[in-house]
Scaffold this motif. Structure first.
Motif, PDB file in Angstrom:
ATOM      1  N   LEU A 134       0.833  -1.212   0.000  1.00 17.56           N
ATOM      2  CA  LEU A 134       0.000   0.000   0.000  1.00 17.56           C
ATOM      3  C   LEU A 134       0.864   1.256   0.000  1.00 17.56           C
ATOM      4  N   ASN A 135       1.999   1.192   0.694  1.00 18.57           N
ATOM      5  CA  ASN A 135       2.914   2.335   0.697  1.00 18.57           C
ATOM      6  C   ASN A 135       3.469   2.575  -0.706  1.00 18.57           C
ATOM      7  N   ASP A 136       3.876   1.495  -1.395  1.00 19.09           N
ATOM      8  CA  ASP A 136       4.372   1.639  -2.769  1.00 19.09           C
ATOM      9  C   ASP A 136       3.294   2.259  -3.668  1.00 19.09           C
ATOM     10  N   ILE A 137       2.084   1.752  -3.557  1.00 17.91           N
ATOM     11  CA  ILE A 137       0.972   2.256  -4.371  1.00 17.91           C
ATOM     12  C   ILE A 137       0.680   3.712  -4.024  1.00 17.91           C
ATOM     13  N   ASP A 138       0.674   4.020  -2.722  1.00 13.61           N
ATOM     14  CA  ASP A 138       0.398   5.386  -2.275  1.00 13.61           C
ATOM     15  C   ASP A 138       1.455   6.360  -2.791  1.00 13.61           C
ATOM     16  N   CYS A 139       2.719   5.937  -2.810  1.00 12.12           N
ATOM     17  CA  CYS A 139       3.788   6.801  -3.341  1.00 12.12           C
ATOM     18  C   CYS A 139       3.566   7.107  -4.818  1.00 12.12           C
ATOM     19  N   LEU A 140       3.137   6.095  -5.578  1.00 11.23           N
ATOM     20  CA  LEU A 140       2.832   6.322  -6.991  1.00 11.23           C
ATOM     21  C   LEU A 140       1.655   7.277  -7.152  1.00 11.23           C
ATOM     22  N   LEU A 141       0.645   7.115  -6.307  1.00 14.51           N
ATOM     23  CA  LEU A 141      -0.532   7.983  -6.386  1.00 14.51           C
ATOM     24  C   LEU A 141      -0.202   9.416  -5.991  1.00 14.51           C
ATOM     25  N   LYS A 142       0.691   9.583  -5.002  1.00 12.53           N
ATOM     26  CA  LYS A 142       1.048  10.933  -4.555  1.00 12.53           C
ATOM     27  C   LYS A 142       1.701  11.748  -5.658  1.00 12.53           C
ATOM     28  N   GLY A 143       2.364  11.061  -6.593  1.00 12.24           N
ATOM     29  CA  GLY A 143       2.933  11.756  -7.745  1.00 12.24           C
ATOM     30  C   GLY A 143       1.866  12.384  -8.624  1.00 12.24           C
TER      31      GLY A 143
END
Length: 161
Positions: A129-138
């Motif tokens: 979820l952290n990896d996905i969230d980092c991509l979304l934050k971009g």
């Protein structure tokens, strides 16, 4: 003989699919003739549905998440977990699936296989979820925008490792 006056729309503005309520309302207005109320727009085959989205799906104006499900199933075969998490994020951003949480729940075990096996599954889900969230934050989004759980305490965990 007098003509009846009809109210017509002269202009309908574009609405982003990210603004789901207005998007589905606009979609129904474009395809339904002569609705007299919002309830009329949500009624399909004499059944009043709870939302504009469900009415649009029932009328066949929208696709379901079957395509995204198939896409992720195919990604499972290739066993590229980091790319699968990235694909999942891009599907959420650009394809706007109807139920992101259901896709997450179905494929979360496949997205975490590349994390260390000595971690608990909950920790691995959190890392994914952290990896996905980092991509979304971009893209100025986060997991909660798509009804996914937010990662908790991941930075501290990574620093400790």
């Amino acid at each position: 003989m007098r003509k009846k006056e009809h109210k017509i729309f002269l202009r309908m503005y574009n609405v982003s699919i990210q603004d789901r309520g207005r998007f589905y309302l606009r979609l129904l207005l474009l395809h339904e003739n002569g609705p007299r109320s919002f309830e009329d727009l949500r009624t399909v085959d004499c059944v009043t549905l709870p939302s504009f989205q469900e009415a649009a799906i029932e009328l066949g104006l929208l696709e379901t998440d079957v395509e995204w499900d198939r896409c992720l199933e195919e990604a499972v075969i290739f066993r590229m977990r980091a790319q699968m998490r990235q694909m999942f994020a891009f599907i959420m951003l650009y394809c706007v699936p109807q139920n992101c949480r259901a896709l997450w729940d179905k494929f979360k075990d496949d997205m975490v296989i590349d994390y260390p096996q000595y971690n608990s599954m909950e920790r691995n889900y959190n890392l994914a979820l952290n990896d996905i969230d980092c991509l979304l934050k971009g893209h100025q989004k986060c997991c909660s925008d798509f009804a996914l759980p937010m990662p908790v305490g991941v930075l501290n965990d990574i620093e400790n490792d």
